[in-house]
Motif scaffolding. Sequence first.
Motif, PDB file in Angstrom:
ATOM      1  N   ILE A  88       0.864  -1.066  -0.094  1.00  0.00           N
ATOM      2  CA  ILE A  88      -0.036  -0.162  -0.020  1.00  0.00           C
ATOM      3  C   ILE A  88       0.792   1.214  -0.094  1.00  0.00           C
ATOM      4  CG2 ILE A  88      -0.294   0.376   2.601  1.00  0.00           C
ATOM      5  CD1 ILE A  88      -3.373   0.859   1.848  1.00  0.00           C
ATOM      6  N   ARG A 111      -8.510  -1.505   0.982  1.00  0.00           N
ATOM      7  CA  ARG A 111      -7.570  -2.498   0.386  1.00  0.00           C
ATOM      8  C   ARG A 111      -7.516  -2.646  -1.164  1.00  0.00           C
ATOM      9  NH1 ARG A 111      -6.028  -6.701   4.226  1.00  0.00           N
ATOM     10  NH2 ARG A 111      -6.556  -6.173   6.487  1.00  0.00           N
ATOM     11  N   MET A 128      -3.167   3.588  -6.058  1.00  0.00           N
ATOM     12  CA  MET A 128      -2.781   3.183  -4.829  1.00  0.00           C
ATOM     13  C   MET A 128      -2.523   4.470  -3.836  1.00  0.00           C
ATOM     14  SD  MET A 128      -1.925   0.334  -3.283  1.00  0.00           S
ATOM     15  CE  MET A 128      -1.103  -1.084  -4.041  1.00  0.00           C
ATOM     16  N   ALA A 154      -5.579   5.385  -1.974  1.00  0.00           N
ATOM     17  CA  ALA A 154      -5.689   4.349  -0.779  1.00  0.00           C
ATOM     18  C   ALA A 154      -4.708   4.681   0.437  1.00  0.00           C
ATOM     19  CB  ALA A 154      -5.383   2.831  -1.287  1.00  0.00           C
ATOM     20  N   PHE A 155      -3.424   5.026  -0.116  1.00  0.00           N
ATOM     21  CA  PHE A 155      -2.371   5.010   0.930  1.00  0.00           C
ATOM     22  C   PHE A 155      -2.606   6.549   1.704  1.00  0.00           C
ATOM     23  CE2 PHE A 155       1.661   7.393   1.978  1.00  0.00           C
ATOM     24  CZ  PHE A 155       2.290   6.140   3.067  1.00  0.00           C
ATOM     25  N   VAL A 177      -1.619  -5.021  -1.789  1.00  0.00           N
ATOM     26  CA  VAL A 177      -1.414  -4.247  -0.611  1.00  0.00           C
ATOM     27  C   VAL A 177      -0.493  -4.596   0.694  1.00  0.00           C
ATOM     28  CG1 VAL A 177      -3.469  -3.081  -1.317  1.00  0.00           C
ATOM     29  CG2 VAL A 177      -3.583  -4.723   0.706  1.00  0.00           C
TER      30      VAL A 177
END
Length: 281
Positions: free
Chosen positions: A2, A98, A103, A106-107, A266
Amino acid sequence: MIQDIGSHIYDRAYSLRAAQMQDYALCYRQGKVLLRQEGEDAWALPRFCDFPQALRPDLATARHFFALDGVGCYLCDPDPSEDVLPAGWMYCSYQMLRTVRPMEVAFAATTGAQLDRWYKSRAYCGRCGAKMQPSEIERAMVCPECGQIEYPKICPAVIVAVTDGDKLLLTRYADRPYRGPALIAGFVEIGETLEDTVRREVLEEVGLHVKNIRYYKNQPWSFTDTLLCGFYCDLDGEAEIHLDRNELCEGVWMARHELPERENDVSLTSEMIEMFRRGER
């Protein structure tokens, strides 16, 4: 994993700069984060300027978290309720993060969630009970009465891939939402080295002894305020598994060719299983 956000830049430097209209607004409500859908499989962090005027969070009270590609990410409070959101906007559960892409979104969302939980749990001093105040020089909460300083909560833990020749030990958690294949895992205790944690957790959870403990890599895992440290190690002695049923519901040895293909991209756990499956560990 992730935190692997490619060419994007995560800048954790602490700043007192007030939020601007082009900055990202991180809104958290009941274990969910507000995201804006940009197509069937793409999500974005909403900027302050994206909000309808009536729903726009207050820029003056927003708290700086970090920057993503030079754009500030700010915690907003209060957050707009779900029933008034524009079309394509939704509060996503942390479990759903997830699978959120790209990405970097999400991070940022998960890292912000960790800081959000920490700030909310440090509203009052644990020593004298006075109301805490944000530091003006670093990311910390300071008690104006007794001088107590609190820094963001980070808990070290281990992820352990136990191998026996061409076999890998896979487990499943007994009481967690995630039901996929897992490795041995546990938090480091006071006065304990990472290697000692590896030995203790394997013995406690599956009743096995290990040797040749080898560090692999680490991962910030904001879902549980954790810094995960991954290790591979070899079985030392008998291979019979004795499960701790409070922690695990299953523990099995699987040959390399029997291992499932990588379930997600992730987690450190998933990467370590995939590395062994491909014969790279």
